[in-house]
Design a protein around this motif. Structure first.
Motif, PDB file in Angstrom:
ATOM      1  N   VAL A  56      -4.405 -13.850  -6.010  1.00 54.16           N
ATOM      2  CA  VAL A  56      -2.994 -13.899  -5.302  1.00 54.16           C
ATOM      3  C   VAL A  56      -2.081 -13.152  -6.380  1.00 54.16           C
ATOM      4  O   VAL A  56      -2.098 -13.634  -7.607  1.00 54.16           O
ATOM      5  N   VAL A  57      -1.491 -12.294  -5.848  1.00 53.77           N
ATOM      6  CA  VAL A  57      -0.682 -11.166  -6.723  1.00 53.77           C
ATOM      7  C   VAL A  57       0.733 -11.622  -6.821  1.00 53.77           C
ATOM      8  O   VAL A  57       1.384 -11.694  -5.617  1.00 53.77           O
ATOM      9  N   GLY A  58       1.319 -11.894  -8.014  1.00 56.68           N
ATOM     10  CA  GLY A  58       2.785 -12.422  -8.007  1.00 56.68           C
ATOM     11  C   GLY A  58       3.785 -11.386  -8.574  1.00 56.68           C
ATOM     12  O   GLY A  58       4.880 -11.807  -8.606  1.00 56.68           O
ATOM     13  N   ASP A  59       3.337 -10.527  -9.137  1.00 56.22           N
ATOM     14  CA  ASP A  59       4.235  -9.359  -9.594  1.00 56.22           C
ATOM     15  C   ASP A  59       3.612  -7.960  -9.566  1.00 56.22           C
ATOM     16  O   ASP A  59       2.115  -7.830  -9.222  1.00 56.22           O
ATOM     17  N   LEU A  60       4.328  -6.972  -9.944  1.00 53.69           N
ATOM     18  CA  LEU A  60       3.828  -5.562  -9.963  1.00 53.69           C
ATOM     19  C   LEU A  60       2.860  -5.284 -10.605  1.00 53.69           C
ATOM     20  O   LEU A  60       1.926  -4.710 -10.435  1.00 53.69           O
ATOM     21  N   THR A  91       2.768 -12.542  -3.363  1.00 50.18           N
ATOM     22  CA  THR A  91       3.923 -13.556  -3.183  1.00 50.18           C
ATOM     23  C   THR A  91       5.148 -12.602  -3.453  1.00 50.18           C
ATOM     24  O   THR A  91       6.448 -13.014  -3.423  1.00 50.18           O
ATOM     25  N   ASP A  92       5.039 -11.387  -3.571  1.00 48.61           N
ATOM     26  CA  ASP A  92       6.070 -10.539  -4.196  1.00 48.61           C
ATOM     27  C   ASP A  92       5.978  -9.166  -3.387  1.00 48.61           C
ATOM     28  O   ASP A  92       4.809  -8.608  -3.045  1.00 48.61           O
ATOM     29  N   ALA A  93       7.000  -8.853  -2.633  1.00 47.34           N
ATOM     30  CA  ALA A  93       7.271  -7.826  -1.731  1.00 47.34           C
ATOM     31  C   ALA A  93       6.981  -6.407  -2.636  1.00 47.34           C
ATOM     32  O   ALA A  93       6.111  -5.368  -1.936  1.00 47.34           O
ATOM     33  N   GLY A  94       7.222  -6.410  -3.699  1.00 45.75           N
ATOM     34  CA  GLY A  94       6.938  -4.885  -4.389  1.00 45.75           C
ATOM     35  C   GLY A  94       5.640  -4.901  -4.543  1.00 45.75           C
ATOM     36  O   GLY A  94       4.954  -3.701  -4.577  1.00 45.75           O
ATOM     37  N   ALA A  95       4.902  -5.822  -5.021  1.00 40.46           N
ATOM     38  CA  ALA A  95       3.489  -6.039  -5.250  1.00 40.46           C
ATOM     39  C   ALA A  95       2.678  -5.642  -3.986  1.00 40.46           C
ATOM     40  O   ALA A  95       1.657  -5.033  -3.927  1.00 40.46           O
TER      41      ALA A  95
END
Length: 229
Positions: A56-60, A91-95
């Motif tokens: 699960v990726v939370g940031d770029l 959880t991050d749109a940019g990621a």
């Protein structure tokens, strides 16, 4: 006592720290959680370990790490992280945008620009894992249950090292059907010949400890024997 839904599954949360809502959400569901790849012991396969069921990726920054891990292929072998084996969520749109731009399709349960709620992500990943990574196969030795990186035979846990575990996961995707040696070899980072598959199958059989669960099909490969399929 009923086991938590994600008991036996492993989830890595990149861009989160221990105690964060995202990590806690998966822990509540029973998953083994981590916040980064585990160091790999010295051996034929270099680099960190990515033997998890979901990332699960939370940031770029975390998204970039995932893309690099999917592209890397040490010694010309398989990459350490394969999206066909590991669920990737955001959880991050940019990621999510970065992963999509690199050709990966993340599971994003909430599409709001502000990002996804940790609980919603955990529930979506849990639903996906239980639908695609939980397998129950009835064999002549009893009910074999594969839950992510955990295996139980008639309710008793089996202790399998990573390579035999990878082979069993591959066989359990198509119970009763023959899986050829080349496909099994592809699950073994650092292995380069079919003899390594034979050795790994022998280790898998020893770990199961019961005859007739993994069958050899001469000149074709191996299969997970099933009863009342």
């Amino acid at each position: 006592m009923t086991r938590p839904p994600l008991a036996g599954f492993s989830v890595m949360a990149l861009g989160a720290d221990a105690g964060d809502a995202l990590v806690d959400a998966f822990a509540v569901l029973g998953a083994r959680t981590s916040t980064g790849p585990d160091p790999r012991p010295a051996g034929p396969a270099p680099g960190p370990r990515w033997d998890v069921d979901a990332v699960v990726v939370g940031d770029l920054a975390g998204a970039r790490v995932v893309v690099e891990a999917c592209r890397a292929a040490p010694f010309g072998g398989v990459p350490p992280l394969r999206p066909d084996d590991v669920v990737v969520a955001c959880t991050d749109a940019g990621a999510a945008q970065h992963l999509t731009g690199a050709g990966l399709v993340p599971l994003v349960p909430v599409g709001a620009d502000a990002g996804a709620d940790a609980g919603a992500v955990a529930r979506a990943v849990a639903e996906h894992l239980l639908a695609t990574r939980l397998r129950r196969v009835r064999t002549q030795a009893g009910l074999l249950e594969v839950r992510g990186h955990e295996v139980r035979l008639d309710g008793a846990p089996l202790q399998l090292s990573p390579v035999p575990m990878a082979l069993l996961r591959a066989l359990s995707r198509s119970p009763g059907e023959v899986v050829d040696r080349h496909r099994l070899l592809a699950t073994m980072p650092g292995a380069s010949d079919l003899h390594a598959v034979e050795v790994a199958v022998a280790r898998l059989r020893a770990g199961i400890g019961r005859a007739g669960v993994v069958e050899t099909v001469v000149k074709r490969g191996y299969r997970l024997a099933v009863v009342d399929r």
